[in-house]
Scaffold this motif. Structure first.
Motif, short mmCIF file in Angstrom:
data_model
loop_
_atom_site.label_atom_id
_atom_site.label_comp_id
_atom_site.label_asym_id
_atom_site.label_seq_id
_atom_site.Cartn_x
_atom_site.Cartn_y
_atom_site.Cartn_z
N ASP A 69 70.26 50.02 54.61
CA ASP A 69 69.67 49.89 56.00
C ASP A 69 70.18 48.86 56.84
N GLY A 70 70.75 47.80 56.17
CA GLY A 70 71.42 46.64 56.64
C GLY A 70 72.89 46.52 57.06
N LYS A 71 73.90 45.78 57.33
CA LYS A 71 75.01 45.94 57.60
C LYS A 71 75.67 45.60 56.87
N MET A 72 76.38 45.83 55.77
CA MET A 72 77.32 45.42 54.33
C MET A 72 78.69 44.87 54.47
N ILE A 73 79.24 44.11 54.27
CA ILE A 73 80.66 43.87 54.40
C ILE A 73 81.40 43.79 52.97
N PHE A 74 82.88 43.73 53.04
CA PHE A 74 83.30 43.79 51.68
C PHE A 74 84.70 43.14 52.26
N LEU A 75 85.11 42.37 51.95
CA LEU A 75 85.95 40.77 52.28
C LEU A 75 87.55 41.87 51.69
N GLN A 76 88.16 42.81 52.03
CA GLN A 76 89.54 43.30 51.03
C GLN A 76 90.74 43.49 51.79
N GLY A 77 91.84 43.96 51.04
CA GLY A 77 93.39 44.31 51.93
C GLY A 77 92.72 45.35 52.20
N SER A 78 93.88 45.33 53.67
CA SER A 78 94.54 46.35 55.41
C SER A 78 94.70 47.96 54.43
N PRO A 79 93.24 49.01 54.86
CA PRO A 79 93.26 50.16 54.63
C PRO A 79 94.21 50.86 54.96
N GLU A 80 95.20 50.47 54.84
CA GLU A 80 96.74 51.11 56.12
C GLU A 80 98.06 51.09 54.72
N LEU A 81 98.38 52.66 54.07
CA LEU A 81 99.03 52.90 53.61
C LEU A 81 100.19 53.30 53.81
N ALA A 82 101.19 53.17 52.53
CA ALA A 82 102.96 53.80 53.63
C ALA A 82 103.26 53.96 52.61
N GLU A 83 104.15 54.70 52.39
CA GLU A 83 104.18 56.17 51.65
C GLU A 83 105.85 55.88 50.86
N LYS A 84 105.97 56.39 49.69
CA LYS A 84 106.85 55.88 49.02
C LYS A 84 107.29 57.40 48.10
N ASN A 85 108.26 58.73 48.21
CA ASN A 85 108.29 59.73 47.83
C ASN A 85 107.06 60.05 47.64
N GLY A 86 106.46 60.30 48.46
CA GLY A 86 105.35 61.23 48.65
C GLY A 86 104.43 61.02 48.09
N ILE A 87 104.23 59.45 47.80
CA ILE A 87 102.95 59.43 47.48
C ILE A 87 102.95 58.05 48.08
N LYS A 88 101.15 57.96 48.31
CA LYS A 88 101.01 56.75 49.38
C LYS A 88 100.44 55.50 48.13
N VAL A 89 100.94 54.55 49.39
CA VAL A 89 101.06 53.23 48.62
C VAL A 89 100.53 52.31 49.28
N GLY A 90 99.20 51.39 48.34
CA GLY A 90 98.82 50.64 49.66
C GLY A 90 97.97 49.63 47.69
N ARG A 91 96.68 48.41 49.00
CA ARG A 91 96.40 47.82 47.58
C ARG A 91 94.88 48.31 47.17
N LEU A 92 94.42 48.88 46.49
CA LEU A 92 93.26 49.33 45.64
C LEU A 92 92.54 48.85 46.89
N SER A 93 92.35 47.62 47.21
CA SER A 93 90.97 47.90 48.24
C SER A 93 90.99 48.36 49.30
N GLY A 94 91.95 48.23 49.78
CA GLY A 94 92.41 49.30 51.05
C GLY A 94 92.68 50.96 50.89
N ILE A 95 93.11 51.42 49.59
CA ILE A 95 93.07 52.71 48.69
C ILE A 95 91.31 53.19 48.90
N VAL A 96 90.89 52.25 47.97
CA VAL A 96 89.09 52.58 48.20
C VAL A 96 88.71 52.55 49.21
#
Length: 498
Positions: free
Chosen positions: A141-168
């Motif tokens: 019921d409280g707040k949760m924090i997950f220190l992770q990479g950026s969720p912003e994703l690039a695109e390469k040949n029609g496939i989204k690319v990024g850090r795993l933590s950002g993808i998740v």
């Protein structure tokens, strides 16, 4: 008790029951995964190249598919990144996880519609196992924090690319979205130090109950929180009760964390990577993490001492033993085949199968045949810290072979202390004795006067942070290797002391 808390206990009971089913039938479970992987990928480029249609057994697989690391699979992965279909796995990957280590270049790891759900499911199940075991569910019921990479994703040949933590981050369940911090905007900040400052500002007045991330980077967050508030983290977040971590061994950090928090909190260890989510801590009082045998990954194990032989035996789950150092080889529903992840593991239990990560096959010291591994230096450090009562921020170990005439070579321990112990000579002696107890080859070299006892180099505060910043690898999932067989990192740290 809230509705969410009650629901979590009901779901936890079901998840634990499901885990018990496959964990008590490990051989059958892995055989099923193996057959499914081979069948699914038989018509892919890799499957045709390796005659998957005629693989009937593990022996057939070993004969047709050699162990490869990333470079060995690179020509196939490059075609996937180019947007070609049916290369390592049917169709295109959903995402490409971009990953880089401290001592290696950029890697592009495929994530498929079959593999991605296991990443989020495993993290969820780790928390649910904890709830089922302890009965503690109030934290949901409280707040949760997950220190992770950026969720912003690039695109390469029609496939989204990024850090795993950002993808998740795009797959966080809706029922957790309101509880989750930091905000999307803050998570997208590229500069890690600015990002942590923004996270501190966003969270210091919240009811944080769960905090998750790689210990070295969570430590930075805790230090900034304490500096900003003047309080222990545990006083600032009175309901903070669970720390979830992965990536490195927590034990060298535990005493420092408890000092920053001001009290003890429960913890859950995870074993995730871009290549797969392999294990999580399912019991608070048991050593090791439950190996996930039913998650679209087929495991093989090679004894680390034999790994560099021409054709070392590749063992299946039913053939491993406790206490042996194995290189873990994976074949996955993301299209990685007989893939050397680079990690070494040891089994702490075979009923069920639980592992600890003992190090990296490339991260060791064996300049004189001692083959010292990460687990050994970490346990030696832990023993020494407990005996002498000091705290450290970080450390790494390297061989020193360039010595004055008449002097023996040695292992150099480069340590960033919270406050250096007064009797450093005694600390060095304790540390060396503890390492000799961990590694008999090292003990023989010391006693045989081939090596002299280790020496400690005291580093300035923030040396490791500054090194990572210099390399452009500050924050995220990046971490310093615990030890190396060369002096690249050690020499870089020395240069920063000038």
């Amino acid at each position: 008790m809230s509705l969410k808390s009650t629901a979590s206990k009901i779901l936890a009971k079901k998840v634990v029951r499901d885990i018990r089913k496959w964990s008590t039938s490990p051989k059958k479970t892995q055989k099923k995964v193996f057959r499914s992987l081979i069948k699914k990928a038989s018509s892919t480029r890799f499957g045709r190249d390796h005659d998957f249609s005629n693989i009937r057994s593990h022996a057939d697989y070993v004969q047709r598919v050699p162990i490869r690391d990333y470079e060995g699979l690179r020509r196939y992965i490059d075609e996937m990144v180019e947007g070609k279909t049916d290369i390592l796995w049917p169709d295109k990957p959903l995402y490409i996880a971009k990953t880089s280590g401290t001592t290696s270049g950029v890697k592009y790891i495929p994530l498929t519609k079959e593999s991605l759900p296991y990443h989020t499911q495993a993290a969820r199940n780790a928390i649910l196992c904890y709830i089922h075991e302890t009965g503690n569910s109030a934290f949901v019921d409280g707040k949760m924090i997950f220190l992770q990479g950026s969720p912003e994703l690039a695109e390469k040949n029609g496939i989204k690319v990024g850090r795993l933590s950002g993808i998740v981050a795009h797959y966080v369940p809706k029922y957790l979205q309101k509880n989750r911090l930091p905000s999307w905007k803050t998570n997208c900040i590229a500069d890690w130090e600015q990002k942590v400052d923004a996270i501190v500002a966003e969270t210091r007045d919240e009811d944080m109950t769960v905090i998750s991330g790689i210990p070295s980077w969570v430590q930075m967050y805790f230090e900034k929180l304490k500096k900003a508030s003047g309080k222990h983290v545990g006083d600032l977040f009175k309901n903070f009760s669970l720390f979830i971590y992965g990536g490195v061994n927590y034990e060298p950090y535990r005493a420092k964390f408890e000092a920053l928090i001001g009290r003890k909190v429960d913890s859950i260890e995870l074993y995730p990577a871009s290549e797969g989510f392999f294990a999580f801590q399912d019991k608070q009082q048991e050593s090791g993490m439950l190996l996930l045998l039913d998650s679209g990954i087929f495991y093989e194990f090679v004894e680390a001492d034999r790994f560099f032989e021409e054709n070392p035996p590749r063992l299946t789950i039913s053939e491993v033993a406790t206490g042996v150092n194995y290189v873990m080889i994976i074949s996955t529903n993301a299209g990685l085949w007989a893939y050397n992840l680079g990690d070494t593991v040891q089994f702490t239990s075979t009923k069920p199968y639980r592992v600890i990560v003992s190090g990296r096959i490339k991260h060791f010291i064996s300049a004189f045949g001692e083959h010292v591994i990460g687990k050994e230096v970490e346990e030696a450090m832990q023993t020494t810290m407990e005996e002498h009562g000091f705290l450290i921020s970080e450390f790494t170990v390297a061989p020193q072979t360039t010595v004055a005439e008449g002097e023996l070579p040695y292992h150099e321990w480069l340590i960033e202390f919270e406050s250096p112990p007064k009797e450093m000579t005694k600390v060095e002696t304790t540390l060396d004795n503890a390492l000799q107890q961990q590694n008999s080859y090292y003990a023989d070299l010391i006693q045989g006067k081939v090596l002299q006892r280790l020496k400690i180099t005291i580093l300035k505060r923030h040396s490791f942070t500054n090194l990572m910043k210099e390399k452009g690898k500050l924050g995220g999932q990046n971490k310093i290797p615990r030890l190396a067989n060369d002096r690249e990192i050690a020499d870089a740290l020395h240069r920063l002391q000038a």
